[in-house]
Scaffold this motif. Sequence first.
Motif, PDB file in Angstrom:
ATOM      1  N   ASP A  47       0.844  -1.190   0.000  1.00 19.40           N
ATOM      2  CA  ASP A  47       0.000   0.000   0.000  1.00 19.40           C
ATOM      3  C   ASP A  47       0.883   1.246   0.000  1.00 19.40           C
ATOM      4  O   ASP A  47       1.852   1.333   0.754  1.00 19.40           O
ATOM      5  N   GLY A  48       0.574   2.192  -0.860  1.00 17.42           N
ATOM      6  CA  GLY A  48       1.339   3.450  -0.914  1.00 17.42           C
ATOM      7  C   GLY A  48       2.548   3.366  -1.836  1.00 17.42           C
ATOM      8  O   GLY A  48       3.170   4.373  -2.135  1.00 17.42           O
ATOM      9  N   VAL A  49       2.915   2.150  -2.270  1.00 23.99           N
ATOM     10  CA  VAL A  49       4.068   1.976  -3.158  1.00 23.99           C
ATOM     11  C   VAL A  49       3.560   1.575  -4.551  1.00 23.99           C
ATOM     12  O   VAL A  49       3.809   2.253  -5.546  1.00 23.99           O
ATOM     13  N   ASP A  50       2.832   0.464  -4.607  1.00 23.54           N
ATOM     14  CA  ASP A  50       2.292  -0.004  -5.891  1.00 23.54           C
ATOM     15  C   ASP A  50       0.971   0.717  -6.189  1.00 23.54           C
ATOM     16  O   ASP A  50       0.720   1.126  -7.323  1.00 23.54           O
ATOM     17  N   TYR A  51       0.134   0.799  -5.203  1.00 18.00           N
ATOM     18  CA  TYR A  51      -1.160   1.493  -5.290  1.00 18.00           C
ATOM     19  C   TYR A  51      -1.493   2.049  -3.915  1.00 18.00           C
ATOM     20  O   TYR A  51      -0.955   1.598  -2.897  1.00 18.00           O
ATOM     21  N   HIS A  52      -2.423   2.995  -3.892  1.00 17.77           N
ATOM     22  CA  HIS A  52      -3.126   3.317  -2.647  1.00 17.77           C
ATOM     23  C   HIS A  52      -4.379   2.444  -2.694  1.00 17.77           C
ATOM     24  O   HIS A  52      -5.248   2.661  -3.558  1.00 17.77           O
ATOM     25  N   PHE A  53      -4.434   1.434  -1.826  1.00 19.32           N
ATOM     26  CA  PHE A  53      -5.585   0.531  -1.834  1.00 19.32           C
ATOM     27  C   PHE A  53      -6.685   1.149  -0.966  1.00 19.32           C
ATOM     28  O   PHE A  53      -6.482   1.341   0.238  1.00 19.32           O
ATOM     29  N   VAL A  54      -7.818   1.475  -1.577  1.00 15.30           N
ATOM     30  CA  VAL A  54      -8.904   2.125  -0.844  1.00 15.30           C
ATOM     31  C   VAL A  54     -10.210   1.367  -1.103  1.00 15.30           C
ATOM     32  O   VAL A  54     -10.309   0.622  -2.087  1.00 15.30           O
ATOM     33  N   ASP A  55     -11.210   1.574  -0.214  1.00 19.54           N
ATOM     34  CA  ASP A  55     -12.483   0.905  -0.490  1.00 19.54           C
ATOM     35  C   ASP A  55     -13.324   1.802  -1.413  1.00 19.54           C
ATOM     36  O   ASP A  55     -12.967   2.944  -1.702  1.00 19.54           O
ATOM     37  N   LYS A  56     -14.459   1.222  -1.858  1.00 24.23           N
ATOM     38  CA  LYS A  56     -15.269   1.920  -2.856  1.00 24.23           C
ATOM     39  C   LYS A  56     -15.789   3.264  -2.318  1.00 24.23           C
ATOM     40  O   LYS A  56     -15.808   4.267  -3.042  1.00 24.23           O
ATOM     41  N   ALA A  57     -16.160   3.285  -1.020  1.00 29.26           N
ATOM     42  CA  ALA A  57     -16.697   4.531  -0.440  1.00 29.26           C
ATOM     43  C   ALA A  57     -15.629   5.625  -0.468  1.00 29.26           C
ATOM     44  O   ALA A  57     -15.910   6.780  -0.818  1.00 29.26           O
ATOM     45  N   ALA A  58     -14.393   5.256  -0.099  1.00 29.93           N
ATOM     46  CA  ALA A  58     -13.306   6.253  -0.087  1.00 29.93           C
ATOM     47  C   ALA A  58     -13.019   6.730  -1.513  1.00 29.93           C
ATOM     48  O   ALA A  58     -12.785   7.926  -1.747  1.00 29.93           O
ATOM     49  N   PHE A  59     -13.070   5.789  -2.473  1.00 29.83           N
ATOM     50  CA  PHE A  59     -12.802   6.173  -3.872  1.00 29.83           C
ATOM     51  C   PHE A  59     -13.876   7.151  -4.344  1.00 29.83           C
ATOM     52  O   PHE A  59     -13.570   8.176  -4.964  1.00 29.83           O
ATOM     53  N   GLU A  60     -15.133   6.851  -4.004  1.00 29.43           N
ATOM     54  CA  GLU A  60     -16.224   7.724  -4.464  1.00 29.43           C
ATOM     55  C   GLU A  60     -16.151   9.097  -3.796  1.00 29.43           C
ATOM     56  O   GLU A  60     -16.495  10.109  -4.398  1.00 29.43           O
ATOM     57  N   ARG A  61     -15.641   9.113  -2.558  1.00 34.12           N
ATOM     58  CA  ARG A  61     -15.458  10.409  -1.880  1.00 34.12           C
ATOM     59  C   ARG A  61     -14.414  11.242  -2.641  1.00 34.12           C
ATOM     60  O   ARG A  61     -14.589  12.430  -2.878  1.00 34.12           O
ATOM     61  N   LEU A  62     -13.334  10.583  -3.062  1.00 36.29           N
ATOM     62  CA  LEU A  62     -12.276  11.294  -3.810  1.00 36.29           C
ATOM     63  C   LEU A  62     -12.805  11.805  -5.154  1.00 36.29           C
ATOM     64  O   LEU A  62     -12.460  12.902  -5.595  1.00 36.29           O
ATOM     65  N   ILE A  63     -13.691  11.012  -5.790  1.00 34.22           N
ATOM     66  CA  ILE A  63     -14.306  11.492  -7.043  1.00 34.22           C
ATOM     67  C   ILE A  63     -15.087  12.779  -6.746  1.00 34.22           C
ATOM     68  O   ILE A  63     -14.956  13.784  -7.445  1.00 34.22           O
ATOM     69  N   GLY A  64     -15.872  12.747  -5.654  1.00 34.75           N
ATOM     70  CA  GLY A  64     -16.690  13.909  -5.267  1.00 34.75           C
ATOM     71  C   GLY A  64     -15.836  15.131  -4.974  1.00 34.75           C
ATOM     72  O   GLY A  64     -16.247  16.265  -5.245  1.00 34.75           O
ATOM     73  N   GLU A  65     -14.649  14.902  -4.438  1.00 29.78           N
ATOM     74  CA  GLU A  65     -13.753  16.029  -4.109  1.00 29.78           C
ATOM     75  C   GLU A  65     -12.958  16.489  -5.335  1.00 29.78           C
ATOM     76  O   GLU A  65     -12.094  17.343  -5.224  1.00 29.78           O
ATOM     77  N   ARG A  66     -13.204  15.877  -6.472  1.00 31.55           N
ATOM     78  CA  ARG A  66     -12.488  16.189  -7.727  1.00 31.55           C
ATOM     79  C   ARG A  66     -10.974  16.028  -7.557  1.00 31.55           C
ATOM     80  O   ARG A  66     -10.184  16.832  -8.053  1.00 31.55           O
TER      81      ARG A  66
END
Length: 204
Positions: A47-66
């Motif tokens: 985590d943090g090296v290859d990818y930031h592994f996040v759950d779907k809710a966190a990903f959708e929050r990041l989409i909302g924050e542009r």
Amino acid sequence: MKPGIVIIAAPSGAGKTTLCDMLLQDYPELVYSVSCTTREPRGEEEDGVDYHFVDKAAFERLIGERAFLEHALVHGNYYGTLAAPVRDALRDNLSILLDIDVAGAAQVRESLAALPEGDPLRNCGFVDIFISPPSIAELRRRLVSRGEDAPEVIERRIGNARGEMARADEFHYHVVNDDLGVAYRELRAILEHENAVIGPENHV
Ligand code: ADP
Ligand code: 5GP
């Protein structure tokens, strides 16, 4: 050198990770853009090296924050490039390597073109390269020999590969990864020609 965005796209199993790792070893002024994803870590991924592994809710929050420069649904999981690390790298006069799919590459081209005049992202260097395997049979052989995916996942990746390879023309450069050494030399030549990195003769 003009620091910029280097996009490398390829069907899964074509050898993109292998080639990107070689580039990152050889060029300290090239940094890797660590994507966010909702897929599970594979093998020894960190985590943090290859990818930031996040759950779907966190990903959708990041989409909302542009927060994303681009994001896409690939093989049933979300993947996205955070804009802030791209801006930070360019500010530090570094080039940044984006290992993303063809849909993400198209979004980056559109997003950059839509930015206001004067935005550093709009005026940075830009190079996009598509890497393909020599054949679908060889792609299957590599996915099987990598030993990280279940048979049905491999078949899904191969199905997607046909669609991705049909879009290779959207890229300025196309490298066929048959012999690894030859493909790597071609990749280096492209980046040095585009001044995205400094040639080895100029390294101190
Ligand atoms: P990707 O990141 O595109 O999914 P990888 O870099 O993980 O692909 O490569 C898939 C597999 O193919 C790995 O086992 C890798 O060692 C192997 N591989 C990569 N390039 C070549 C090549 N030119 N010839 C033979 N095997 C290769
Ligand atoms: P993998 O699951 O094998 O690591 O990656 C699957 C696919 O997702 C690859 O084609 C990879 O390039 C792509 N990918 C990885 N990160 C991103 C990203 O941030 N955005 C997009 N659009 N695709 C990505």
